[in-house]
Design a protein around this motif. Structure first.
Motif, short mmCIF file in Angstrom:
data_model
loop_
_atom_site.label_atom_id
_atom_site.label_comp_id
_atom_site.label_asym_id
_atom_site.label_seq_id
_atom_site.Cartn_x
_atom_site.Cartn_y
_atom_site.Cartn_z
N ASP A 1 71.04 105.21 -5.49
CA ASP A 1 70.22 105.04 -6.67
C ASP A 1 70.60 105.83 -7.77
O ASP A 1 71.46 106.76 -7.82
CB ASP A 1 68.66 105.43 -6.27
CG ASP A 1 68.55 106.74 -5.95
OD1 ASP A 1 69.56 107.71 -5.45
OD2 ASP A 1 67.48 107.57 -6.00
N LYS B 1 61.42 120.08 4.73
CA LYS B 1 61.45 118.62 5.42
C LYS B 1 60.77 118.45 6.48
O LYS B 1 60.63 117.34 6.94
CB LYS B 1 62.79 118.11 5.40
CG LYS B 1 63.83 118.08 4.24
CD LYS B 1 63.21 116.84 3.27
CE LYS B 1 63.60 117.01 1.85
NZ LYS B 1 64.92 116.94 1.25
N CYS C 1 66.77 106.61 -1.29
CA CYS C 1 67.16 105.91 -2.59
C CYS C 1 66.16 106.11 -3.39
O CYS C 1 65.63 107.44 -3.64
CB CYS C 1 67.74 104.60 -2.53
SG CYS C 1 68.86 103.86 -1.12
N SER D 1 70.09 116.89 -2.93
CA SER D 1 71.06 117.89 -2.37
C SER D 1 72.16 117.34 -2.03
O SER D 1 73.26 118.19 -1.51
CB SER D 1 70.08 118.79 -1.51
OG SER D 1 69.83 117.77 -0.50
O1 LIG Z 1 68.14 110.33 -7.44
C1 LIG Z 1 67.18 110.59 -6.65
O2 LIG Z 1 66.16 111.02 -7.17
C2 LIG Z 1 67.79 110.91 -5.39
O3 LIG Z 1 68.97 109.87 -4.91
C3 LIG Z 1 66.67 110.94 -4.43
O4 LIG Z 1 66.44 109.77 -3.44
C4 LIG Z 1 67.06 112.16 -3.34
O5 LIG Z 1 68.15 111.51 -2.49
C5 LIG Z 1 65.80 112.54 -2.44
O6 LIG Z 1 64.70 112.77 -3.24
C6 LIG Z 1 66.04 113.78 -1.59
O7 LIG Z 1 66.49 114.78 -2.44
P1 LIG Z 1 66.77 116.20 -1.77
O8 LIG Z 1 68.06 115.92 -0.72
O9 LIG Z 1 67.16 117.12 -3.09
O10 LIG Z 1 65.87 116.78 -1.24
#
Ligand SMILES: O=C(O)[C@H](O)[C@@H](O)[C@H](O)[C@H](O)COP(=O)(O)O
Length: 266
Positions: A79, A217, A165, A47
């Motif tokens: 990532d 969350k 990440c 997000s």
């Molecule tokens: O590529 C990925 O999968 C993301 O970088 C991952 O690490 C993401 O930041 C988290 O899953 C939180 O995701 P949300 O903010 O959508 O909850």
């Protein structure tokens, strides 16, 4: 060992969160410019790109300090998934669609450091990780010269399992001490093949921000900040390793029940 505690901020809605995130990112930008003339940051997927766009594409008051000077930005990925850059799963595509393609021409364009498309189809994403690490070395310094790259800012998300990440709970990559960028073939969140910055690189950044919103969350933030069950979660390890360099941007539903002291505005 890190000094101080992470800063935890909670806002009533995404407009206020975005406004505070904008101020924070621009303060990081301006102090980076005074140190070395460019702004070197890393961003996650999920997000984050959408809220970042809301923050950064808001009108400026016209001063250079309140303006994202994108032409001096180098954006890396905290990532990335080993998929083509135009794939719907690509964090590069997400950032491009949400933010980069919407930047008005007068602000210039950032340099966005994508993964090497030639190696996306490899069975093992190690070469992809090695090439991305070489890209970091070109921008920062070689591994022989500096132990770790010092990002001006790393912007992270936090998954419902506490991952950040592509560092997942209990994964061997959490113990990586040497590599700056690591490959992964078994991510529990699809797609399985990814590359990620390692924990030492994340905690070495000058500033680290998490953005975590929504009632989904709530349980995980309570674990991370109450520390009873969450002490070995990847997001907790970032808090522990970087201390007061970490700032959390959350909304009220995400921190419902968290007893850690928190504030509204920064
Ligand atoms: O590529 C990925 O999968 C993301 O970088 C991952 O690490 C993401 O930041 C988290 O899953 C939180 O995701 P949300 O903010 O959508 O909850």
């Amino acid at each position: 060992m890190a000094t101080g505690h992470p800063n935890l901020h909670s806002f009533p809605n995404s407009d206020e969160l975005a406004a505070q995130l904008r101020g924070y990112v621009l303060r990081c930008q301006n102090s980076a410019f005074s140190r070395h003339g460019t702004f070197r940051l890393a961003v996650s997927g999920g997000s984050l790109p959408a809220i970042l766009a809301k923050a950064l594409l808001a009108p400026s008051n016209g001063s250079p300090e309140d303006t994202p000077q994108f032409s001096k930005w180098h954006i890396f990925f905290a990532d990335e998934r080993a998929v083509p850059l135009d794939d719907e799963e690509s964090n590069y595509r997400l950032l491009k669609d949400e933010l980069v393609s919407k930047i008005p021409a007068k602000f210039g364009s950032p340099v966005v450091h994508a993964i090497d498309e030639k190696h996306i189809g490899d069975d093992d994403p190690q070469e992809l990780a090695d090439l991305y690490q070489e890209d970091l070395m070109r921008e920062f310094a070689s591994k022989e010269t500096v132990k770790l790259p010092a990002f001006d800012l790393i912007l992270l998300g936090c998954g419902p399992d506490g991952h950040t990440c592509s560092l997942f709970p209990g994964h061997a990559l959490l113990r990586e001490k040497d590599a700056w960028v690591a490959a992964e073939t078994d991510s529990p969140k699809p797609p399985p093949k990814r590359i990620t910055l390692t924990l030492p690189v994340v905690t070495h950044a000058l500033n680290i921000a998490f953005v975590a919103t929504g009632a989904g969350k709530k349980g995980i933030l309570k674990k991370i900040f109450d520390l009873e069950e969450g002490s070995s979660l990847p997001s907790t390890l970032v808090n522990q390793g970087a201390g007061e360099k970490v700032t959390w941007f959350t909304d009220h539903p995400a921190v419902d029940g968290v007893s850690f002291p928190r504030r509204g505005s920064l």
